[in-house]
Design a protein around this motif. Structure first.
Motif, PDB file in Angstrom:
ATOM      1  N   ARG A  12       0.840  -1.213   0.000  1.00 41.46           N
ATOM      2  CA  ARG A  12       0.000   0.000   0.000  1.00 41.46           C
ATOM      3  C   ARG A  12       0.863   1.247   0.000  1.00 41.46           C
ATOM      4  NH1 ARG A  12      -0.193   4.078   2.240  1.00 41.46           N
ATOM      5  NH2 ARG A  12       1.467   3.202   3.517  1.00 41.46           N
ATOM      6  N   ARG A  13       0.604   2.147  -0.906  1.00 39.81           N
ATOM      7  CA  ARG A  13       1.324   3.410  -0.974  1.00 39.81           C
ATOM      8  C   ARG A  13       0.333   4.544  -1.266  1.00 39.81           C
ATOM      9  NH1 ARG A  13       6.630   3.676  -1.916  1.00 39.81           N
ATOM     10  NH2 ARG A  13       6.231   5.702  -0.953  1.00 39.81           N
ATOM     11  N   SER A  14       0.823   5.781  -1.135  1.00 46.37           N
ATOM     12  CA  SER A  14       0.011   6.927  -1.568  1.00 46.37           C
ATOM     13  C   SER A  14       0.187   7.074  -3.071  1.00 46.37           C
ATOM     14  CB  SER A  14       0.490   8.213  -0.879  1.00 46.37           C
ATOM     15  OG  SER A  14       0.230   8.151   0.494  1.00 46.37           O
ATOM     16  N   TYR A  16      -1.073   9.130  -6.362  1.00 49.63           N
ATOM     17  CA  TYR A  16      -1.786  10.354  -6.775  1.00 49.63           C
ATOM     18  C   TYR A  16      -2.127  10.348  -8.263  1.00 49.63           C
ATOM     19  CZ  TYR A  16      -0.300  11.928  -2.188  1.00 49.63           C
ATOM     20  OH  TYR A  16      -0.107  12.023  -0.833  1.00 49.63           O
ATOM     21  N   ARG A  85      -3.749  19.706  -7.200  1.00 53.14           N
ATOM     22  CA  ARG A  85      -3.972  18.434  -6.489  1.00 53.14           C
ATOM     23  C   ARG A  85      -5.447  18.045  -6.571  1.00 53.14           C
ATOM     24  NH1 ARG A  85       0.521  17.422  -2.873  1.00 53.14           N
ATOM     25  NH2 ARG A  85      -0.734  16.161  -1.473  1.00 53.14           N
ATOM     26  N   TRP A 135      -7.935   1.450   2.404  1.00 54.70           N
ATOM     27  CA  TRP A 135      -6.806   1.861   1.553  1.00 54.70           C
ATOM     28  C   TRP A 135      -6.024   0.619   1.096  1.00 54.70           C
ATOM     29  CZ3 TRP A 135      -3.067   6.182   3.794  1.00 54.70           C
ATOM     30  CH2 TRP A 135      -2.228   6.662   2.802  1.00 54.70           C
ATOM     31  N   LEU A 147      -4.849   9.410   0.778  1.00 50.73           N
ATOM     32  CA  LEU A 147      -5.712   9.826   1.886  1.00 50.73           C
ATOM     33  C   LEU A 147      -5.690  11.343   1.997  1.00 50.73           C
ATOM     34  CD1 LEU A 147      -7.417   8.611   4.218  1.00 50.73           C
ATOM     35  CD2 LEU A 147      -5.381   8.805   5.660  1.00 50.73           C
ATOM     36  N   GLN A 148      -6.863  11.953   2.017  1.00 55.66           N
ATOM     37  CA  GLN A 148      -6.966  13.416   2.051  1.00 55.66           C
ATOM     38  C   GLN A 148      -7.765  13.885   3.262  1.00 55.66           C
ATOM     39  OE1 GLN A 148      -5.077  15.091   0.055  1.00 55.66           O
ATOM     40  NE2 GLN A 148      -4.475  13.163  -0.912  1.00 55.66           N
ATOM     41  N   HIS A 149      -7.534  15.163   3.622  1.00 59.18           N
ATOM     42  CA  HIS A 149      -8.216  15.747   4.789  1.00 59.18           C
ATOM     43  C   HIS A 149      -8.715  17.139   4.454  1.00 59.18           C
ATOM     44  CE1 HIS A 149      -5.806  12.507   6.519  1.00 59.18           C
ATOM     45  NE2 HIS A 149      -6.814  12.409   7.357  1.00 59.18           N
ATOM     46  N   LYS A 189      10.443   6.251  -0.682  1.00 56.27           N
ATOM     47  CA  LYS A 189      10.144   6.375   0.752  1.00 56.27           C
ATOM     48  C   LYS A 189      11.358   5.893   1.527  1.00 56.27           C
ATOM     49  CE  LYS A 189       6.722   3.975   3.183  1.00 56.27           C
ATOM     50  NZ  LYS A 189       5.335   3.749   3.641  1.00 56.27           N
TER      51      LYS A 189
HETATM   52  C1  LIG Z   1      -3.029  10.018   9.343  1.00 55.96           C
HETATM   53  C2  LIG Z   1      -2.523  10.340   7.969  1.00 55.96           C
HETATM   54  C3  LIG Z   1      -2.865  11.537   7.376  1.00 55.96           C
HETATM   55  C4  LIG Z   1      -2.470  11.822   6.071  1.00 55.96           C
HETATM   56  N1  LIG Z   1      -2.923  12.953   5.449  1.00 55.96           N
HETATM   57  C5  LIG Z   1      -2.626  13.151   4.161  1.00 55.96           C
HETATM   58  C6  LIG Z   1      -3.209  14.244   3.464  1.00 55.96           C
HETATM   59  O1  LIG Z   1      -4.012  15.015   4.014  1.00 55.96           O
HETATM   60  N2  LIG Z   1      -2.870  14.412   2.164  1.00 55.96           N
HETATM   61  C7  LIG Z   1      -2.012  13.566   1.518  1.00 55.96           C
HETATM   62  O2  LIG Z   1      -1.759  13.760   0.316  1.00 55.96           O
HETATM   63  N3  LIG Z   1      -1.442  12.514   2.148  1.00 55.96           N
HETATM   64  C8  LIG Z   1      -1.744  12.294   3.444  1.00 55.96           C
HETATM   65  N4  LIG Z   1      -1.219  11.202   4.098  1.00 55.96           N
HETATM   66  C9  LIG Z   1      -0.278  10.319   3.380  1.00 55.96           C
HETATM   67  C10 LIG Z   1       1.142  10.337   3.958  1.00 55.96           C
HETATM   68  O3  LIG Z   1       1.816  11.500   3.585  1.00 55.96           O
HETATM   69  C11 LIG Z   1       1.835   9.082   3.446  1.00 55.96           C
HETATM   70  O4  LIG Z   1       1.120   7.949   3.877  1.00 55.96           O
HETATM   71  C12 LIG Z   1       3.283   8.960   3.910  1.00 55.96           C
HETATM   72  O5  LIG Z   1       4.084   9.977   3.338  1.00 55.96           O
HETATM   73  C13 LIG Z   1       3.889   7.610   3.549  1.00 55.96           C
HETATM   74  O6  LIG Z   1       3.795   7.362   2.161  1.00 55.96           O
HETATM   75  P1  LIG Z   1       2.984   6.108   1.583  1.00 55.96           P
HETATM   76  O7  LIG Z   1       1.524   6.327   1.872  1.00 55.96           O
HETATM   77  O8  LIG Z   1       3.275   6.093   0.113  1.00 55.96           O
HETATM   78  O9  LIG Z   1       3.483   4.875   2.272  1.00 55.96           O
HETATM   79  C14 LIG Z   1      -1.629  10.906   5.381  1.00 55.96           C
HETATM   80  C15 LIG Z   1      -1.275   9.704   6.003  1.00 55.96           C
HETATM   81  C16 LIG Z   1      -1.716   9.423   7.257  1.00 55.96           C
HETATM   82  C17 LIG Z   1      -1.355   8.084   7.873  1.00 55.96           C
END
Ligand SMILES: Cc1cc2nc3c(=O)[nH]c(=O)nc-3n(C[C@H](O)[C@H](O)[C@H](O)COP(=O)(O)O)c2cc1C
Length: 203
Positions: A12-14, A16, A85, A135, A147-149, A189
């Protein structure tokens, strides 16, 4: 064996760079979200988690509304940073919105007054667990997600509640935006030394 569990977690990764397509049917996406909401734990089994799955044209409109709300509320420089974004999110296939039921949490606090000060923190903990489960499950089925907020944009959160006639006590916590990955590997990472982060005593 926990190895396959951790392989799935590690994958699992972020992501975009996503397109407005899905390798799995909508029914499967809904099934994954339902499984997470059913089986992820909550303090005192309060089951305060709520999820809303928004797909296709509704997803596009959701992020168009986020763009309008951001433009109206934020300084130009901040909006300038966020706008591309948001455009990327809009180009995805769907979003899972994670909420917590304030009514359920208030009920828990009233029933267990000794732990009332911790209820909000535990609600956030449990919501994060739900977010992580969905996720990771979406990734396991070939989708990319981030994940976005954007819940800090209160008028946007209120509009979602109105548009979808959601109960007013549902508090928006996070948005998981997903689609088919289009852009190669995730960002590099790095990891802090694990020995500094995990201590063992009494082995
Ligand atoms: C609690 C939490 C809040 C996060 N909020 C955001 C966010 O608002 N926007 C975003 O682009 N990424 C967000 N992330 C993603 C993190 O930046 C990301 O998980 C981290 O850099 C590690 O990278 P990976 O997800 O590729 O493993 C969030 C992650 C977590 C766990």
């Amino acid at each position: 064996m926990a190895d396959s569990f951790f392989s799935t977690i590690q994958a699992r990764r972020s992501i975009y760079a996503i397109s407005a397509a899905s390798p799995i049917p909508d029914s499967r996406i809904i099934d994954l979200v339902q499984k997470a909401v059913l089986h992820v734990p909550s303090s005192y089994n309060v089951q305060s988690a709520r999820a809303v799955v928004i797909l296709k044209e509704d997803h596009k409109k959701l992020w168009e509304d986020a763009d309008s709300a951001a433009k109206a509320a934020l300084p130009e420089a901040v909006y300038g940073f966020l706008a591309p974004r948001i455009t990327g999110f809009k180009g995805g296939y769907g979003s899972v919105l994670f909420f917590e039921s304030q009514e359920d949490l208030d009920g828990l606090a009233a029933q267990h007054q000794a732990v009332a000060p911790f209820v909000t923190e535990w609600s956030d903990t449990s919501s994060g667990m739900h977010q992580f489960a969905v996720w990771t499950a979406l990734k396991a089925e070939g989708l990319g997600a981030s994940l976005q907020h954007f819940n800090f944009l209160a008028p946007w959160a209120e509009k979602i509640t109105e548009d979808y006639k959601l109960p007013k006590d549902w508090k928006l916590k996070a948005q998981l935006v997903f689609g088919t990955p289009t852009g190669g590997p995730a960002q590099e990472k790095t990891f802090k030394p694990i020995e500094e982060r995990v201590k063992v005593f009494g082995q």
